[in-house]
Design a protein around this motif. Sequence first.
Motif, mmCIF file in Angstrom:
data_model
loop_
_atom_site.group_PDB
_atom_site.id
_atom_site.type_symbol
_atom_site.label_atom_id
_atom_site.label_comp_id
_atom_site.label_asym_id
_atom_site.label_seq_id
_atom_site.Cartn_x
_atom_site.Cartn_y
_atom_site.Cartn_z
ATOM 1 N N SER B 152 0.823 -1.209 0.000
ATOM 2 C CA SER B 152 0.000 0.000 0.000
ATOM 3 C C SER B 152 0.860 1.264 0.000
ATOM 4 O O SER B 152 0.340 2.371 0.127
ATOM 5 C CB SER B 152 -0.960 -0.009 1.189
ATOM 6 N N SER B 153 2.170 1.092 -0.166
ATOM 7 C CA SER B 153 3.037 2.255 -0.188
ATOM 8 C C SER B 153 3.460 2.569 -1.624
ATOM 9 O O SER B 153 3.859 1.673 -2.369
ATOM 10 C CB SER B 153 4.267 1.993 0.687
ATOM 11 N N ILE B 154 3.364 3.823 -2.005
ATOM 12 C CA ILE B 154 3.729 4.199 -3.376
ATOM 13 C C ILE B 154 5.191 3.847 -3.651
ATOM 14 O O ILE B 154 5.543 3.385 -4.722
ATOM 15 C CB ILE B 154 3.474 5.711 -3.598
ATOM 16 N N LYS B 155 6.001 4.015 -2.649
ATOM 17 C CA LYS B 155 7.433 3.773 -2.827
ATOM 18 C C LYS B 155 7.748 2.279 -2.877
ATOM 19 O O LYS B 155 8.598 1.850 -3.649
ATOM 20 C CB LYS B 155 8.176 4.429 -1.657
ATOM 21 N N TRP B 156 7.055 1.480 -2.059
ATOM 22 C CA TRP B 156 7.439 0.075 -1.914
ATOM 23 C C TRP B 156 6.607 -0.905 -2.729
ATOM 24 O O TRP B 156 6.949 -2.083 -2.804
ATOM 25 C CB TRP B 156 7.399 -0.327 -0.430
ATOM 26 N N ALA B 157 5.497 -0.438 -3.320
ATOM 27 C CA ALA B 157 4.624 -1.373 -4.045
ATOM 28 C C ALA B 157 5.380 -2.047 -5.191
ATOM 29 O O ALA B 157 5.342 -3.272 -5.334
ATOM 30 C CB ALA B 157 3.396 -0.648 -4.558
ATOM 31 N N MET B 158 6.078 -1.258 -6.005
ATOM 32 C CA MET B 158 6.793 -1.868 -7.136
ATOM 33 C C MET B 158 7.924 -2.779 -6.660
ATOM 34 O O MET B 158 8.036 -3.909 -7.150
ATOM 35 C CB MET B 158 7.295 -0.782 -8.098
ATOM 36 N N PRO B 159 8.746 -2.341 -5.699
ATOM 37 C CA PRO B 159 9.744 -3.289 -5.187
ATOM 38 C C PRO B 159 9.117 -4.589 -4.670
ATOM 39 O O PRO B 159 9.705 -5.663 -4.849
ATOM 40 C CB PRO B 159 10.417 -2.506 -4.051
ATOM 41 N N SER B 160 7.938 -4.501 -4.073
ATOM 42 C CA SER B 160 7.279 -5.728 -3.598
ATOM 43 C C SER B 160 6.992 -6.665 -4.761
ATOM 44 O O SER B 160 7.255 -7.870 -4.689
ATOM 45 C CB SER B 160 5.957 -5.405 -2.910
ATOM 46 N N ILE B 161 6.420 -6.102 -5.826
ATOM 47 C CA ILE B 161 6.109 -6.924 -7.006
ATOM 48 C C ILE B 161 7.401 -7.506 -7.581
ATOM 49 O O ILE B 161 7.457 -8.663 -8.002
ATOM 50 C CB ILE B 161 5.394 -6.062 -8.079
ATOM 51 N N ILE B 162 8.451 -6.684 -7.583
ATOM 52 C CA ILE B 162 9.735 -7.139 -8.125
ATOM 53 C C ILE B 162 10.292 -8.300 -7.294
ATOM 54 O O ILE B 162 10.714 -9.321 -7.842
ATOM 55 C CB ILE B 162 10.739 -5.966 -8.181
ATOM 56 N N ILE B 163 10.239 -8.161 -5.966
ATOM 57 C CA ILE B 163 10.779 -9.222 -5.095
ATOM 58 C C ILE B 163 10.039 -10.539 -5.352
ATOM 59 O O ILE B 163 10.648 -11.587 -5.556
ATOM 60 C CB ILE B 163 10.651 -8.823 -3.601
ATOM 61 N N THR B 164 8.708 -10.468 -5.384
ATOM 62 C CA THR B 164 7.929 -11.686 -5.617
ATOM 63 C C THR B 164 8.237 -12.291 -6.990
ATOM 64 O O THR B 164 8.367 -13.505 -7.117
ATOM 65 C CB THR B 164 6.421 -11.389 -5.486
ATOM 66 N N SER B 165 8.388 -11.442 -7.987
ATOM 67 C CA SER B 165 8.678 -11.959 -9.334
ATOM 68 C C SER B 165 10.039 -12.628 -9.389
ATOM 69 O O SER B 165 10.194 -13.674 -10.017
ATOM 70 C CB SER B 165 8.645 -10.836 -10.365
ATOM 71 N N ILE B 166 11.020 -12.027 -8.731
ATOM 72 C CA ILE B 166 12.348 -12.641 -8.708
ATOM 73 C C ILE B 166 12.257 -13.994 -8.013
ATOM 74 O O ILE B 166 12.747 -15.005 -8.520
ATOM 75 C CB ILE B 166 13.363 -11.732 -7.980
ATOM 76 N N TRP B 167 11.600 -13.992 -6.866
ATOM 77 C CA TRP B 167 11.441 -15.233 -6.095
ATOM 78 C C TRP B 167 10.818 -16.334 -6.955
ATOM 79 O O TRP B 167 11.240 -17.472 -6.928
ATOM 80 C CB TRP B 167 10.571 -14.940 -4.865
ATOM 81 N N LYS B 168 9.808 -15.975 -7.746
ATOM 82 C CA LYS B 168 9.135 -16.994 -8.549
ATOM 83 C C LYS B 168 9.974 -17.443 -9.752
ATOM 84 O O LYS B 168 9.907 -18.589 -10.165
ATOM 85 C CB LYS B 168 7.776 -16.505 -9.060
ATOM 86 N N GLY B 169 10.783 -16.528 -10.274
ATOM 87 C CA GLY B 169 11.485 -16.835 -11.525
ATOM 88 C C GLY B 169 12.845 -17.490 -11.360
ATOM 89 O O GLY B 169 13.366 -18.079 -12.318
ATOM 90 N N ILE B 170 13.419 -17.396 -10.171
ATOM 91 C CA ILE B 170 14.784 -17.895 -9.957
ATOM 92 C C ILE B 170 14.961 -19.354 -10.390
ATOM 93 O O ILE B 170 15.896 -19.687 -11.104
ATOM 94 C CB ILE B 170 15.171 -17.763 -8.459
ATOM 95 N N GLY B 171 14.028 -20.202 -9.973
ATOM 96 C CA GLY B 171 14.150 -21.629 -10.252
ATOM 97 C C GLY B 171 14.167 -21.922 -11.744
ATOM 98 O O GLY B 171 14.910 -22.795 -12.212
ATOM 99 N N PHE B 172 13.375 -21.172 -12.478
ATOM 100 C CA PHE B 172 13.305 -21.343 -13.935
ATOM 101 C C PHE B 172 14.661 -21.032 -14.577
ATOM 102 O O PHE B 172 15.223 -21.850 -15.311
ATOM 103 C CB PHE B 172 12.213 -20.415 -14.475
ATOM 104 N N ASN B 173 15.196 -19.854 -14.257
ATOM 105 C CA ASN B 173 16.492 -19.481 -14.821
ATOM 106 C C ASN B 173 17.602 -20.404 -14.335
ATOM 107 O O ASN B 173 18.519 -20.718 -15.092
ATOM 108 C CB ASN B 173 16.835 -18.037 -14.450
ATOM 109 N N MET B 174 17.481 -20.824 -13.080
ATOM 110 C CA MET B 174 18.481 -21.726 -12.520
ATOM 111 C C MET B 174 18.585 -23.006 -13.348
ATOM 112 O O MET B 174 19.678 -23.476 -13.658
ATOM 113 C CB MET B 174 18.113 -22.072 -11.076
ATOM 114 N N MET B 175 17.428 -23.544 -13.735
ATOM 115 C CA MET B 175 17.435 -24.777 -14.524
ATOM 116 C C MET B 175 18.076 -24.551 -15.895
ATOM 117 O O MET B 175 18.796 -25.407 -16.393
ATOM 118 C CB MET B 175 16.005 -25.298 -14.703
ATOM 119 N N LEU B 176 17.813 -23.385 -16.492
ATOM 120 C CA LEU B 176 18.432 -23.102 -17.795
ATOM 121 C C LEU B 176 19.948 -23.004 -17.638
ATOM 122 O O LEU B 176 20.703 -23.552 -18.446
ATOM 123 C CB LEU B 176 17.876 -21.805 -18.380
#
Lengths: 274, 293
Positions: B152-176
């Motif tokens: 709910s913070s203008i400053k932290w909302a995008m970093p939050s989305i970024i953190i979650t996206s990195i967390w979800k994508g790491i395994g995929f790139n790791m396998m490649l």
Amino acid sequence: MKKKNLSKAVLYIVLSIGALIMIAPFIWMISTSLKSIDEVFTYPPTLFGKTIRWDNYARVSDRYPFGHWFINSTIVTTVVLVCQLFTSSLAGFVFARLKFRYRDVIFLVYLATMMIPVHVTIIPVFIIMRELGLIDKLPSLILTEVATAFGTFLMRQFYMTIPDSLEDAAKIDGCNPFGTFWRIFLPLSKPALATLGIFIFMGMWNDFIRPLIFINSVENMTLTLGLANMKGMYATDWPVMMAGAFISMIPILIVFLFAQDFFVKSITLTGLKE
Amino acid sequence: MKKKKLLDRDSTWSFILLMPNIVIFLVFSLIPLIASFFISLTDWDLLTPMQWVGFTNYKELFSDDIFLKSLWNTIYFTLGTVPIGIIISLLLAVAVNQRIKGIKIFRAAFFLPVIASWVAVGLMWMWMYDKQFGLLNYFLDLIGIKGPPWLSSIKWAMPSIIITSIWKGIGFNMMLFLSGLQGIPESYYEAADIDGAGWFGKFMHITIPCLSHTTLFVTIISIINSFQAFDLVYLMTFGGPARATSVLVFYLYQCAFRYFRMGYASAIAYVIFFMILIFSIVQFQLQKKRITV
């Protein structure tokens, strides 16, 4: 020797911390799904509540047709799975084994269409679905995925590796191309079909934007869309939402457990797609 | 003579067997791709007749603050996810490439977020990010940091989305990366051992150069994917607060299916298409090498 043991220990520690970070949200999800709503809003958080509240899992289907969503997701996934495996192996066979003019050029052009992002065509596809009277019906989620360039590509790569001698034997027996495909090639393609199958399964089960745009009524939703919808309704009933999220993951988790290697293979190949 | 007859027979059969793919391709790929462009040259709300407006929609885009904001957010998201995600997953790939006991369990753990849906992940992380009772702020509290109100913070909302996206994508790139690592001949490392190279030296002088092709590939896929981010934004923030997380696909969705401006939304779609096209062409060239024609 001592140094080697030390570096091994460091590796284990680093890996464990990493794995914990990756798994923590899942543990948090399961833990929350088994707590009462009061226990969820306590500080500091606990791993388990005083009693294990299994009834959260029953409550998931109280106000929403969760069972319907599960069935809808299953139908869409299964139908696409069967159809796409069939069309992909057929088309893959054609591009790998039959000879016709401009074959390889046509194949490359078809392959290039993999690069068109779903969002770029979603408006016209929506309009076409509307013209076909399929909006708010499951076929709208199925039709576009019945035959894909990616599936064709994957099966073609596999069929390229099958030795000519097998095909020749079938030809001598007087098989037409479909017969050759059906009797010789298809039975050989189990590993490739499993890899493609897992890819399709994951894509369809987790698909979100197309259900969001094509489906309106609550009972026709798939799991992902239903869950997103639940969020609006339940607002802060985290135990129920976490239970729903967990149930939605179970089918994929089961397949993953039994076919981890195929998953990894499928993902490595997916790299070619997205 | 006989060969020609065989060619004709094959052509006929090919046409028949390719029928499903041809139909689906025409109806759901080629025609929509062309139609999308034509719609972008019109004003259309789906109900009243289309109005031809030429390139007006495209002109409007570049004076539309929300569009420019969404464009910037998409770039912000891409810059936030791609480099960090690649560095972490490369290091992880090296770590899980060791032959030690239980390594398969670690690989599975890192891979788990990949198989979950974005929606399930989004719900999980919304709860993680809860300002008062979320796990994240609890841990921050333990080390004496007062956690921000994340989503709910203008400053932290995008970093939050970024953190979650990195967390979800790491395994995929790791396998490649892992499959790239397994293609590096063992002898390179043995030679380096003889020369007395350390872990870091081997990583910098063997692993990184040998993985250059894989890294390029992973980078391009990651960029293409982050240009298309949508699910998390829709679920976790709905583009807010104050458009802080409104990305291009989200704005496209809003214009088309909330404001019913089909022409304008199609113009956005074409902008996304061209942004992706550049990277797709590079990817396609890389990929073509791997296809035996």
